[in-house]
Design a protein around this motif. Structure first.
Motif, mmCIF file in Angstrom:
data_model
loop_
_atom_site.group_PDB
_atom_site.id
_atom_site.type_symbol
_atom_site.label_atom_id
_atom_site.label_comp_id
_atom_site.label_asym_id
_atom_site.label_seq_id
_atom_site.Cartn_x
_atom_site.Cartn_y
_atom_site.Cartn_z
ATOM 1 N N VAL A 35 0.837 -1.194 0.000
ATOM 2 C CA VAL A 35 0.000 0.000 0.000
ATOM 3 C C VAL A 35 0.878 1.252 0.000
ATOM 4 O O VAL A 35 1.783 1.384 0.812
ATOM 5 N N THR A 36 0.584 2.155 -0.926
ATOM 6 C CA THR A 36 1.291 3.428 -1.030
ATOM 7 C C THR A 36 0.289 4.552 -0.815
ATOM 8 O O THR A 36 -0.761 4.585 -1.451
ATOM 9 N N LEU A 37 0.619 5.459 0.100
ATOM 10 C CA LEU A 37 -0.222 6.632 0.346
ATOM 11 C C LEU A 37 0.255 7.743 -0.585
ATOM 12 O O LEU A 37 1.425 8.135 -0.547
ATOM 13 N N GLY A 43 6.029 12.772 1.463
ATOM 14 C CA GLY A 43 6.547 13.022 2.799
ATOM 15 C C GLY A 43 5.813 14.087 3.586
ATOM 16 O O GLY A 43 6.224 14.443 4.678
ATOM 17 N N GLN A 44 4.721 14.582 3.060
ATOM 18 C CA GLN A 44 3.929 15.622 3.714
ATOM 19 C C GLN A 44 2.910 14.983 4.652
ATOM 20 O O GLN A 44 2.365 13.934 4.356
ATOM 21 N N GLY A 51 -8.464 15.807 12.538
ATOM 22 C CA GLY A 51 -7.112 16.170 12.936
ATOM 23 C C GLY A 51 -6.101 15.039 12.995
ATOM 24 O O GLY A 51 -4.961 15.258 13.365
ATOM 25 N N TYR A 52 -6.490 13.813 12.633
ATOM 26 C CA TYR A 52 -5.545 12.689 12.651
ATOM 27 C C TYR A 52 -4.616 12.779 11.445
ATOM 28 O O TYR A 52 -5.081 12.846 10.307
ATOM 29 N N PRO A 53 -3.306 12.781 11.674
ATOM 30 C CA PRO A 53 -2.386 12.943 10.550
ATOM 31 C C PRO A 53 -2.130 11.644 9.784
ATOM 32 O O PRO A 53 -2.187 10.554 10.341
ATOM 33 N N VAL A 54 -1.858 11.797 8.498
ATOM 34 C CA VAL A 54 -1.392 10.708 7.655
ATOM 35 C C VAL A 54 -0.256 11.299 6.825
ATOM 36 O O VAL A 54 -0.331 12.441 6.380
ATOM 37 N N LYS A 55 0.817 10.540 6.663
ATOM 38 C CA LYS A 55 1.973 11.015 5.907
ATOM 39 C C LYS A 55 2.027 10.315 4.556
ATOM 40 O O LYS A 55 1.997 9.088 4.481
ATOM 41 N N SER A 56 2.086 11.100 3.496
ATOM 42 C CA SER A 56 2.119 10.526 2.148
ATOM 43 C C SER A 56 3.479 9.881 1.871
ATOM 44 O O SER A 56 4.512 10.358 2.321
ATOM 45 N N ASP A 57 3.434 8.784 1.126
ATOM 46 C CA ASP A 57 4.665 8.105 0.704
ATOM 47 C C ASP A 57 5.206 8.705 -0.594
ATOM 48 O O ASP A 57 6.414 8.812 -0.778
ATOM 49 N N LYS A 58 4.294 9.066 -1.478
ATOM 50 C CA LYS A 58 4.665 9.557 -2.806
ATOM 51 C C LYS A 58 3.790 10.748 -3.177
ATOM 52 O O LYS A 58 2.676 10.900 -2.683
ATOM 53 N N ALA A 59 4.308 11.567 -4.106
ATOM 54 C CA ALA A 59 3.534 12.668 -4.670
ATOM 55 C C ALA A 59 2.783 12.155 -5.893
ATOM 56 O O ALA A 59 3.307 11.308 -6.630
ATOM 57 N N ALA A 60 1.603 12.682 -6.123
ATOM 58 C CA ALA A 60 0.786 12.250 -7.265
ATOM 59 C C ALA A 60 1.538 12.441 -8.577
ATOM 60 O O ALA A 60 1.451 11.611 -9.477
#
Length: 87
Positions: A35-37, A43-44, A51-60
């Motif tokens: 799974v890739t976010l 990395g954002q 308010g729950y954070p999620v960190k992206s793995d890749k940019a679109a």
């Protein structure tokens, strides 16, 4: 359908819907998917509606639809992220 070894992208963005990101994230991983976010920027950290954070793995802009076998588009603002994904 066998999901082991499949590649999944989940779109993330500001004010995403929590259950529509985290439930598929963990269930797909349990089934053996990689799974890739994917967010507007790699990395954002993006906060959910609560308010729950999620960190992206890749940019679109750095991924292609061909990189994945399936795509999860959660509610909130995440659908706007897909506009930057290459086809």
């Amino acid at each position: 359908m066998e999901l082991s070894g499949k590649r999944a992208a989940i779109l993330v963005e500001q004010a995403y819907q929590e259950l529509e990101v985290w439930y598929p994230f963990y269930r797909l991983r349990e089934a053996g998917c990689k799974v890739t976010l994917v967010g507007p920027e790699a990395g954002q950290s993006y906060p959910s509606k609560l308010g729950y954070p999620v960190k992206s793995d890749k940019a679109a802009k750095d991924v292609s639809a061909d990189d994945f076998d399936l795509l999860v588009i959660p509610g909130g603002y995440a659908p706007t992220t897909s506009a930057g994904m290459r086809r």
